[in-house]
Design an enzyme around this catalytic site. Sequence first.
Site, PDB file in Angstrom:
ATOM      1  N   HIS A 309       0.803  -1.227   0.000  1.00 24.71           N
ATOM      2  CA  HIS A 309       0.000   0.000   0.000  1.00 24.71           C
ATOM      3  C   HIS A 309       0.838   1.281   0.000  1.00 24.71           C
ATOM      4  O   HIS A 309       0.424   2.278  -0.605  1.00 24.71           O
ATOM      5  CB  HIS A 309      -0.976  -0.018   1.174  1.00 24.71           C
ATOM      6  CG  HIS A 309      -2.093  -0.999   0.985  1.00 24.71           C
ATOM      7  ND1 HIS A 309      -3.165  -0.747   0.168  1.00 24.71           N
ATOM      8  CD2 HIS A 309      -2.276  -2.245   1.485  1.00 24.71           C
ATOM      9  CE1 HIS A 309      -3.988  -1.790   0.173  1.00 24.71           C
ATOM     10  NE2 HIS A 309      -3.468  -2.721   0.981  1.00 24.71           N
ATOM     11  N   GLU A 339      -8.738   4.869  -6.588  1.00 22.60           N
ATOM     12  CA  GLU A 339      -7.801   5.280  -7.631  1.00 22.60           C
ATOM     13  C   GLU A 339      -8.500   6.036  -8.762  1.00 22.60           C
ATOM     14  O   GLU A 339      -7.958   6.202  -9.854  1.00 22.60           O
ATOM     15  CB  GLU A 339      -7.088   4.061  -8.205  1.00 22.60           C
ATOM     16  CG  GLU A 339      -7.966   3.105  -9.022  1.00 22.60           C
ATOM     17  CD  GLU A 339      -8.683   2.061  -8.178  1.00 22.60           C
ATOM     18  OE1 GLU A 339      -9.052   1.010  -8.723  1.00 22.60           O
ATOM     19  OE2 GLU A 339      -8.888   2.284  -6.963  1.00 22.60           O
TER      20      GLU A 339
END
Length: 419
Positions: A309, A339
Amino acid sequence: MSTSQLQLFQSAVMQSWNAIVITDADLAAGCCVEIANPAFCAMTGYSLDELRGRPLKMLQGPDTDPAVIDHLRACLREARFFEGTTTNYRKDGSSYIVRWNISPVRDDDGVLTHFISVQQDISEHVRTERENRLLARALDATSDPVLLTDAQARIIFANTAFVEVTGYPASEIRGRTPALFKSGAHDDAFYAGLRSSLASGQDFRATFINRRRDGSLYHAEQSISPICDEAGRITHYVSVSKDISQRVDMEQALRDAATRDKLTGLYNRHRGEQLLEEAAAEARTGGGPLTVIVCDVDHFKQVNDRFGHPAGDRILIEVSGILRQSVRGRDAVIRWGGEEFVIVLDACPQAAAIDLAERIRVRIAAHRDVEVGRVTLSLGLATLAPAESTDELIARADAALYQAKRGGRDRLCVAESRG
């Protein structure tokens, strides 16, 4: 000296506003008083009869400066001019501050015969000076910046707090005007309001954005007041301010926290939806075509799964930076979620928006992350149709985005126009 001249001299001495006293020159006896004019008697509280034949040492007391008296005695011994200031005492015991001079008087043969002294009670003057010094020290000690100018706005005093806030030494700003601190952040109307208020004798209060000596800006809550003389004429201006930069920064941080995405610094979705509605309202009233681009980082889950991450977060930050650098200053770049990003292009025809979206796609594809390497972006574009809601606009751009993903990713698809 003729009789008329002598009479003139006597009249001048007796009618003089200054206190005048004439003593003999007998130093051993203390130089006793022979003549004292009414002004001297009024100043000391003694009548001429009470003064005559007595030395002026009788006026001295506990606060009389011994050094001044020593200097006085030396001058008398040497028969030379004396000038000094000290504390004397009246007949009733009250003190006053006297400034006086003594001149030796000689006869035609040059023999010293008398001393003549001209004196002034300067107690009020000294008190005023002390009060002014106290006021200056008080103004200098206050933690709030204080500035004093003359009627032409030339600076005559700046306290320590003002010097510390602005970074200018007092010697560098004295004689200059407050225009020195202008930042350019205020328009002409702001300064017109300032001048109008002060010219009418009213205070002017506002938050100023000023410039320090090093070029940095600071916010100051500032109050400027005119100072008038007894005739009502403006003679000075005083400004008292408070540096509120820290508070302004904190308020801005709170606003940013409510409207900005913490990771990327872009607008968050809540604020983005507001900006989209505002742009749509403007477009509907003739502000020009509104186009949105919805874009998504390709295979982002694989980036997180393979590199972790932290790497995924870094990719989002890098993509956000490229998006911000690619659009106009008026355009809004929004982190819509995960995203996914939305770019709001107000007053932007669809053809120009397509060119921009393609440039963004190419720039993202050309970028290389130090760990992940190459990432790509899929984009969907739609232009607001008449009577279309923003939700419908985003839905069409979203559908074009998924068409781009189904078509192989790293591409732009444009939503069909609505009739």
